[in-house]
Scaffold this active site. Structure first.
Site, PDB file in Angstrom:
ATOM      1  CG  ASP A 160      44.162  50.409 -11.889  1.00  0.00           C
ATOM      2  OD1 ASP A 160      43.136  49.706 -12.652  1.00  0.00           O
ATOM      3  OD2 ASP A 160      44.213  51.581 -12.232  1.00  0.00           O
TER       4      ASP A 160
ATOM      5  N   GLY B  23      46.548  60.896 -12.444  1.00  0.00           N
ATOM      6  CA  GLY B  23      47.683  62.068 -12.622  1.00  0.00           C
ATOM      7  C   GLY B  23      48.305  61.982 -13.905  1.00  0.00           C
TER       8      GLY B  23
ATOM      9  N   GLY C 249      48.438  58.450 -15.774  1.00  0.00           N
ATOM     10  CA  GLY C 249      48.485  57.365 -14.685  1.00  0.00           C
ATOM     11  C   GLY C 249      47.139  57.346 -14.007  1.00  0.00           C
TER      12      GLY C 249
END
Ligand code: NAG
Ligand code: NAG
Ligand code: NAG
Ligand code: NAG
Ligand code: NAG
Ligand code: NAG
Ligand code: NAG
Ligand code: NAG
Ligand code: NAG
Ligand code: NAG
Ligand code: NAG
Ligand code: NAG
Length: 758
Positions: A576, A463, A460
């Site tokens: 995003d 991370g 993601g």
């Protein structure tokens, strides 16, 4: 002596004996339900009781008034009532002193207030537990209920629950505090529902306040034959704990034939309920030296009291252990002993059924927190009344409760505030609800949950995401921030704060987080069906995702985004949006994930925030990239790219293509008139072409280079729903795209502004 069968004595005679000195009404709650605030308070001339309007104690319901024809027979406070045209459950919330015993009474007079001449029936609840079914149909226009109850919290809720077609009504509520140690089976053994309360006299008048300082209502009872009433004008001492009114003690019944027992019988409903009796005695005859009155008391042959003599002019109350009457028929027998010269006597008596209240209320701190939220945000959902979780059929909308621990009270575990007008930060008391949403976790726990980071689900923002098991059972996704991520901590904080604020069915839920030194982790609900990108690319295997499924996913994720833009204040920009951030749960419901980049953006007269441009190449709004102006329209652009992916299933950026970026490429294909080749070949002909066409048109308007010309997300949601309607109404195969000449390409897309990858 003849035995008598009483049915339930419903207290419905409103005449009162003459006034005596007014008494203290401390702790009394006397509500004339439906009374207008202008007329409140008033003093009832007969009793001296001060009645008030109920309007501050309930937010719902309307005022009604009985038909004038009933004015002759009935008096205030029964002339007006509150009725409930809206909602299934409507509740009064009353302030009480916890662990104090109360008499709680309610009256219901229909009086054809609505001109329909249809007698209502509905259920009455005390907090989470059913108290009584009110069926006015069976009653003589009016009915009442009365119980002794000891609340375990400082608020008491009386709820009317609609059970059929008719609307619940209520005329009055009367609540009187009483000494704790007097009535009842003791703590933890249920409450007492009044069956009857009577004194023995040949008259028609009830005795109540102020003669009864606790305002219990005593109805006169006298059978037609074989009994004799005796009375006295002398004062009777009633200084014991029961405070039975002197007037009620001043008269008594005895059998006319001295040799016969005094017998009283009645039915219990339901027959299986245990009965509690309180028998009030006083000797009110002047006995001569050679006279005695002594008798044995039998109740169902098991609760025997022998050789009882009532004390002279002094109240003595006998309580009998609870009895289950065989067949629901109870018989009390008072039998003269051999040595007695006088027949038995009785002055007054009360009968109660034990009612069990098995349901515990929702955890009090959860209730307090939820009520705070309700008050703070002035939430007016009609269902937000009564206990939040109990009974499960009436759980408040937008809440989910956990009933797993049978031995402890239910807890509120999810509060879904979607589609509400919430402003400001999440209130502190939300954070106090430990069971709700956020749990704190240690790194060691995270290590163990993920079985030492065994299964990677994906990467993601900032991370790696691992699979984990919470408490060994519940699947979660755990995102651990990479140690090297400089921006990580800020993003992490942003995400935690955002997820704490927003809850929506189409946004991934935060389950908890871990913030321990260098180790930052976010725990989300696990989404077993991966993300949209995997499905489109065929990475997850299985069959090709149908056009309908794609549309449903698009609608769901658009709704999540719409909520961020319009449901939160200040509004949020996701920043995003991309197909790999659209996750799918076990039912393929789409939820938007990865809020690490989200920012709030101002509304009203400030127009933009200048920010460091962030996002994913290919999805990034070119206008935002060039100007650093962040508005919600940047998300609309990115969502348009997702729609283009959903329609075409082509890479966003492909250097080997005539046109590198998907927007340019599709624009190019449209100009060539090569519509068919835009659509994902995997779909074959299995779609409604009007639906696809409309989606394409929408997608292209979303990626308009000028943010001002892009639709807002509400519009996008609506248009996508239209697409879904077309697709759903499709019969059989699809219509040839080229023949649908009637649909014009009306979009204005430019190829001059090409999004650059950073
Ligand atoms: C009930 O108690 C609460 C808290 O003590 C108080 O704010 C509220 O005004 C009270 N309501 C009534 C009707 O007395
Ligand atoms: C109930 O109300 C109706 C309509 O006014 C009346 O005819 C009837 O006598 C009332 N019944 C009782 C028991 O008061
Ligand atoms: C008992 O009945 C008599 C006769 O009806 C009446 O005069 C008297 O007031 C009644 N007493 C009470 C306490 O109701
Ligand atoms: C009580 O007083 C009334 C009127 O003064 C009288 O008629 C009646 O007989 C008295 N009753 C007793 C039991 O003394
Ligand atoms: C009273 O009851 C006894 C026992 O049943 C009976 O023998 C007697 O005749 C009765 N007395 C009167 C006056 O009815
Ligand atoms: C009690 O004594 C009185 C006279 O003082 C008498 O008339 C009466 O019959 C006696 N009663 C009984 C039951 O012995
Ligand atoms: C109550 O009295 C009945 C009849 O005399 C007797 O059979 C029974 O055993 C008594 N019960 C108790 C609990 O004393
Ligand atoms: C009541 O009496 C019936 C029959 O005598 C008996 O079976 C039953 O156990 C009794 N119930 C109680 C609670 O005493
Ligand atoms: C949100 O606020 C608007 C305007 O104040 C109001 O019309 C609307 O009903 C509110 N929505 C909810 C769900 O409370
Ligand atoms: C699940 O685990 C957490 C943390 O270990 C613990 O606080 C919680 O009580 C557990 N819940 C259940 C239902 O076992
Ligand atoms: C708009 O700007 C003015 C001046 O800066 C400010 O006073 C006002 O509160 C702003 N309005 C809103 C809704 O933010
Ligand atoms: C979204 O756009 C539509 C017109 O397409 C407009 O009617 C609506 O008010 C807009 N909604 C918001 C929240 O701006």
């Amino acid at each position: 002596m003849k035995s008598l069968l009483l049915t339930l004595v419903v207290i419905e005679v409103f005449c009162i004996v003459h006034l005596v000195q007014p008494q203290n009404q401390d702790g009394f709650i006397s509500l004339d339900c439906g009374l207008s605030v202008d007329e409140s308070p008033y003093i009832d001339p007969d009793s001296g009781l001060v009645f008030t309007s109920d309007s501050t104690l309930i937010q719902t319901g309307k005022s009604g008034r009985v038909d004038k024809a009933f004015d002759k027979e009935h008096i205030k406070p029964y002339l007006v009532m509150r009725y409930f045209p809206e909602g299934l459950r409507n509740c009064y919330t009353l302030n009480v002193t916890r662990d104090t015993t109360y008499f709680i009474g309610a009256m219901f007079l229909y009086g054809n207030y609505d001109g329909l001449n249809t007698y209502p029936n509905f259920d009455l609840y005390l907090g989470p537990n059913k108290w009584e079914s009110i069926d006015l149909d069976r009653e003589t226009n009016v009915t009442g209920v009365d119980m002794i109850h000891t609340p375990r919290s400082s608020s008491l809720e009386i709820c009317l629950v609609k059970t059929g077609e008719t609307l619940p009504i209520i005329s009055s509520i009367e609540i009187r505090p009483f000494r704790n140690d007097v009535y009842g089976p003791g703590p933890g053994f249920g409450s007492l529902s009044s069956n009857f309360r009577m004194f023995f006299n040949d008259s028609y008048r009830d005795i109540r306040y102020p003669h009864d300082i606790h305002d219990r209502i005593w109805a006169p009872y006298f059978p037609e034959y074989d009994w004799r009433i005796i009375n006295t004008n002398l004062s009777i001492s009633n200084t014991g704990v029961y405070d039975t009114p002197k007037l009620a003690l001043g008269t008594a019944a005895t059998p006319s034939n001295k040799s016969l027992p005094l017998e009283i019988s009645w039915y219990t409903t339901p027959p299986t309920v245990a009965v509690y009796l309180y028998l009030h005695f006083a000797e009110i005859q002047a006995l001569r030296a050679n006279e005695t009155r002594e008798f044995d008391i039998f109740f169902n042959g098991s609760s025997n009291i022998s050789a009882f003599s009532p004390p002279k002019l002094e109240q003595h109350t006998l309580t009998l252990p609870p009895v289950l009457c065989p067949g629901g028929i109870c018989t009390l027998r008072l039998v003269r002993t051999k040595k007695s010269t006088l027949p038995p006597l009785i002055n007054a008596m009360e009968g109660f059924n034990i009612i069990e209240f098995p349901s515990t209320e929702t955890n009090p701190s959860d209730v307090a927190a939820i009520k705070n939220i309700k008050d703070t945000y002035r939430l007016t959902q009609i269902s937000w009344q009564g206990d939040p979780c109990i009974p499960p059929d009436y759980t408040w909308d937008h809440l989910e409760c956990d009933y797993k621990e049978k031995s402890s009270p239910p807890r509120v575990v999810i509060l879904d505030l979607s589609n509400n007008n919430l402003t400001g930060e999440v209130p502190k008391y939300l954070a106090k609800m430990k069971s709700l949403l956020v749990i704190r976790f240690t790194y060691a726990e995270v290590t163990s949950m993920t079985n030492n980071f065994q299964r990677v689900l994906g990467e993601g923002g900032f991370g790696v995401v691992y699979h984990g098991l919470l408490n060994g059972t519940e699947e979660v996704a755990i995102k651990l921030l990479s140690h090297s991520s400089a921006q990580g901590y800020k993003q992490f904080k942003a995400e935690v704060e955002l997820l704490l604020r927003v809850h929506h069915i189409n946004l991934v839920n935060l389950v908890g987080y871990c913030d321990e030194g260098d180790n930052l982790g976010l725990l989300y609900e696990y989404m077993p069906n991966g993300d949209l990108k995997q499905h489109l690319s065929g990475k997850r295997g299985g069959s090709v995702m149908s056009w309908k499924t794609r549309l449903i996913i698009a609608v769901d994720s658009a709704q999540g985004l719409e909520y961020l833009h319009t449901g939160c204040k200040p509004a949020m920009v996701h920043r995003d949006v991309k197909s790999s951030n659209i996750l799918l749960d076990e039912n393929f419901q789409a939820k938007l994930a990865d809020f690490g980049l989200s920012r709030s953006f101002p509304t009203a007269n400030e127009t933009y925030v200048s920010t460091v441009v962030a996002g994913t190449p290919g999805y990034l709004d070119p206008e935002y990239y060039q100007t650093n102006w962040l508005t919600e329209k940047s998300d609309v652009y990115s969502f348009g790219i997702v729609l283009l992916e959903v329609i075409s299933n082509r890479p966003i950026i492909a250097h080997a293509r005539e046109k590198t970026h998907i927007v340019e490429w599709i624009g190019f294909m449209l100009q060539k008139g090569d519509v068919r080749n835009i659509i994902d070949p995997n779909l074959g002909q299995d779609y409604d072409s009007g639906s696809v066409w409309k989606a394409l048109e929408l997608a292209m308007s979303c990626v308009n280079p000028s943010s001002a010309r892009r639709p807002n997300m509400s519009r996008v949601v609506n248009d996508l729903k239209d697409c879904l309607t077309y697709e759903n109404s499709r019969k059989g195969g699809s219509v040839d795209l080229d023949s649908k000449g009637s649909i014009e390409v009306s979009m204005n897309f430019g190829t001059e502004v090409i999004p650059k990858a950073r």
